[in-house]
Design a protein around this motif. Structure first.
Motif, short mmCIF file in Angstrom:
data_model
loop_
_atom_site.label_atom_id
_atom_site.label_comp_id
_atom_site.label_asym_id
_atom_site.label_seq_id
_atom_site.Cartn_x
_atom_site.Cartn_y
_atom_site.Cartn_z
N VAL A 159 7.54 -10.67 -8.85
CA VAL A 159 7.29 -9.96 -7.60
C VAL A 159 6.00 -9.16 -7.76
O VAL A 159 5.93 -8.24 -8.59
CB VAL A 159 8.45 -9.00 -7.24
CG1 VAL A 159 8.22 -8.38 -5.87
CG2 VAL A 159 9.78 -9.72 -7.31
N THR A 160 4.99 -9.51 -6.99
CA THR A 160 3.71 -8.79 -7.01
C THR A 160 3.51 -8.12 -5.66
O THR A 160 3.57 -8.77 -4.63
CB THR A 160 2.55 -9.74 -7.31
OG1 THR A 160 2.72 -10.31 -8.62
CG2 THR A 160 1.22 -8.99 -7.27
N VAL A 161 3.28 -6.83 -5.70
CA VAL A 161 3.13 -6.04 -4.48
C VAL A 161 1.76 -5.38 -4.47
O VAL A 161 1.34 -4.79 -5.47
CB VAL A 161 4.23 -4.97 -4.37
CG1 VAL A 161 4.03 -4.11 -3.12
CG2 VAL A 161 5.61 -5.60 -4.36
N THR A 162 1.10 -5.46 -3.34
CA THR A 162 -0.12 -4.69 -3.09
C THR A 162 0.20 -3.68 -1.99
O THR A 162 0.72 -4.05 -0.94
CB THR A 162 -1.28 -5.59 -2.65
OG1 THR A 162 -1.59 -6.49 -3.72
CG2 THR A 162 -2.52 -4.76 -2.33
N ALA A 163 -0.07 -2.41 -2.28
CA ALA A 163 0.21 -1.34 -1.32
C ALA A 163 -1.08 -0.80 -0.75
O ALA A 163 -2.07 -0.63 -1.46
CB ALA A 163 0.99 -0.22 -2.00
N LEU A 164 -1.06 -0.54 0.55
CA LEU A 164 -2.20 0.05 1.25
C LEU A 164 -1.79 1.42 1.78
O LEU A 164 -0.67 1.61 2.27
CB LEU A 164 -2.63 -0.83 2.42
CG LEU A 164 -2.95 -2.29 2.11
CD1 LEU A 164 -3.28 -3.02 3.41
CD2 LEU A 164 -4.10 -2.38 1.14
N GLY A 165 -2.70 2.37 1.69
CA GLY A 165 -2.47 3.69 2.23
C GLY A 165 -3.72 4.21 2.88
O GLY A 165 -4.79 3.60 2.80
N ALA A 166 -3.60 5.33 3.56
CA ALA A 166 -4.74 5.93 4.25
C ALA A 166 -4.88 7.39 3.80
O ALA A 166 -3.90 8.12 3.69
CB ALA A 166 -4.56 5.86 5.76
N LEU A 167 -6.13 7.78 3.55
CA LEU A 167 -6.45 9.15 3.17
C LEU A 167 -7.16 9.80 4.35
O LEU A 167 -8.12 9.25 4.90
CB LEU A 167 -7.35 9.15 1.93
CG LEU A 167 -7.56 10.47 1.21
CD1 LEU A 167 -6.25 11.00 0.65
CD2 LEU A 167 -8.57 10.28 0.08
N GLU A 168 -6.70 10.97 4.74
CA GLU A 168 -7.25 11.63 5.90
C GLU A 168 -8.74 11.91 5.74
O GLU A 168 -9.22 12.19 4.64
CB GLU A 168 -6.52 12.95 6.14
CG GLU A 168 -5.08 12.82 6.54
CD GLU A 168 -4.41 14.16 6.72
OE1 GLU A 168 -5.14 15.18 6.78
OE2 GLU A 168 -3.18 14.21 6.80
N GLU A 169 -9.46 11.85 6.85
CA GLU A 169 -10.89 12.20 6.85
C GLU A 169 -11.04 13.65 6.40
O GLU A 169 -10.28 14.54 6.81
CB GLU A 169 -11.48 12.02 8.25
CG GLU A 169 -11.78 10.57 8.58
CD GLU A 169 -12.99 10.04 7.82
OE1 GLU A 169 -13.53 10.76 6.97
OE2 GLU A 169 -13.38 8.91 8.08
N GLY A 170 -12.02 13.87 5.55
CA GLY A 170 -12.30 15.22 5.10
C GLY A 170 -11.44 15.71 3.96
O GLY A 170 -11.63 16.82 3.46
#
Length: 332
Positions: free
Chosen positions: A135-146
């Protein structure tokens, strides 16, 4: 497991896809060549990790649902440790040709359920054949501007070392039970663990509070998730920050004490589980003195480096034997 007639890739997907939810940010989901995800910020955080049968889990000592949850947790934790909010997972599943379709379905349930608990979703992936389940997982996330990412390199002398977990060593203790040969998991029931079944369950599917990473943990000077043991991962922070970390034995004594009954049974040292046990995936962070937020507890302090290259983890000022988990070298 019961035997099932082969369904083929289309049949497998027909059983797996109904378990995936879709939020408003998912413009194109599973079923096309690629997913299209609307990002709340142009600053994307990405990580990947793999679980391999026989190396990272033993089929008789876990369940497909727990494997899926664990695969999700170890990737979501990396995103959270950067101070970013998880958004999406892309999953590649490879397995022997005779793997029952229910395994794929239950893996999907585990992956999707754990992702949804963090406000993320499985948006696509791949199916393939292999000699063992992978099982290979790639995770995406978001970092707030600033907002700056929280790195390993920000620990400052005088900071406090803290962990976002009520207790440490549970996963390592559960693994010790699994490796003892006493454990068998049948339809989600843990057999052979006696009163220690919770430790096996924590090892198979740890449940750290990952939200600490992108909420109160964003105020940390340094942070990472605890994946390879307190000493090994602490050393990574120490080296990146050019400092030493001194663990507080009194603060960690309750962690060892809770594991003492099992350690006696297995003729093991509970302190080894606490100091070197991996796969907890809790947030390990440093904060300014007096600024440790709710959800974290103090377990040590940040000291000046002992020399130009002396960036160690100590226990009450003394050297610690052992190094923790390394994929390519046996632990000391």
């Amino acid at each position: 497991m019961t035997s099932e007639a082969p369904l083929g890739e289309a049949g497998l997907l027909a059983r797996m896809l109904p378990h995936l939810s879709a939020s408003d940010r998912l413009e194109v989901g599973p079923g096309d060549d690629a997913a299209v995800v609307r990002l709340p910020s142009p600053r994307m955080v990405v990580t990947t990790d793999t679980l391999v049968e026989g190396h990272d889990f033993l089929p008789d000592a876990t369940t497909p649902v727990w494997i899926g949850r664990k695969a999700a947790v170890q990737n979501l934790a990396d995103v959270a440790a950067m101070g970013a909010r998880p958004l999406a997972l892309v999953v590649a599943l490879s397995a022997p040709a005779d793997t029952p379709a229910s395994v794929f379905e239950e893996l999907t349930i585990g992956l999707a359920g754990r992702a949804e608990a963090e406000g993320a979703e499985v948006v696509g992936g791949d199916l393939g054949r292999a000699e063992q389940l992978t099982v290979t997982v790639t995770a995406l996330g978001a970092l707030e501007e600033g907002r700056a990412p929280v790195l390993r390199s920000g620990a400052r002398v005088g900071d406090v070392l803290a962990i976002g977990s009520a207790r440490l060593g549970r996963s390592a203790a559960g693994l010790a039970l699994v490796l003892s040969g006493r454990i068998r998991v049948d339809d989600g029931r843990i057999e052979g663990a006696g009163p220690h079944g919770d430790l096996v369950a924590w090892h198979d599917a740890p449940e750290p509070d990952l939200s600490l990473g992108w909420t109160v943990g964003r105020g940390a000077s340094a942070m990472m998730d605890l994946s390879d043991g307190l000493v090994r991962d602490g050393t990574r922070i120490a080296r990146a920050s050019g400092v030493q970390l001194d663990l507080d034995g009194a603060a960690l004594a309750p962690d060892a004490a809770q594991l003492e009954p099992l350690a006696v049974e297995l003729d093991a040292d509970p302190w080894s589980w606490v100091l070197h046990g991996g796969e907890e995936h809790a947030m390990l962070a440093t904060f300014a003195a007096g600024a440790v937020p709710v959800g974290f507890r103090r377990i040590g302090r940040v000291l000046p480096a002992g020399g130009e290259k002396d960036h160690r983890v100590l226990l009450d000022g003394r050297e610690i034997r052992g190094t923790g988990f390394d994929h390519f070298a046996a632990p000391v």
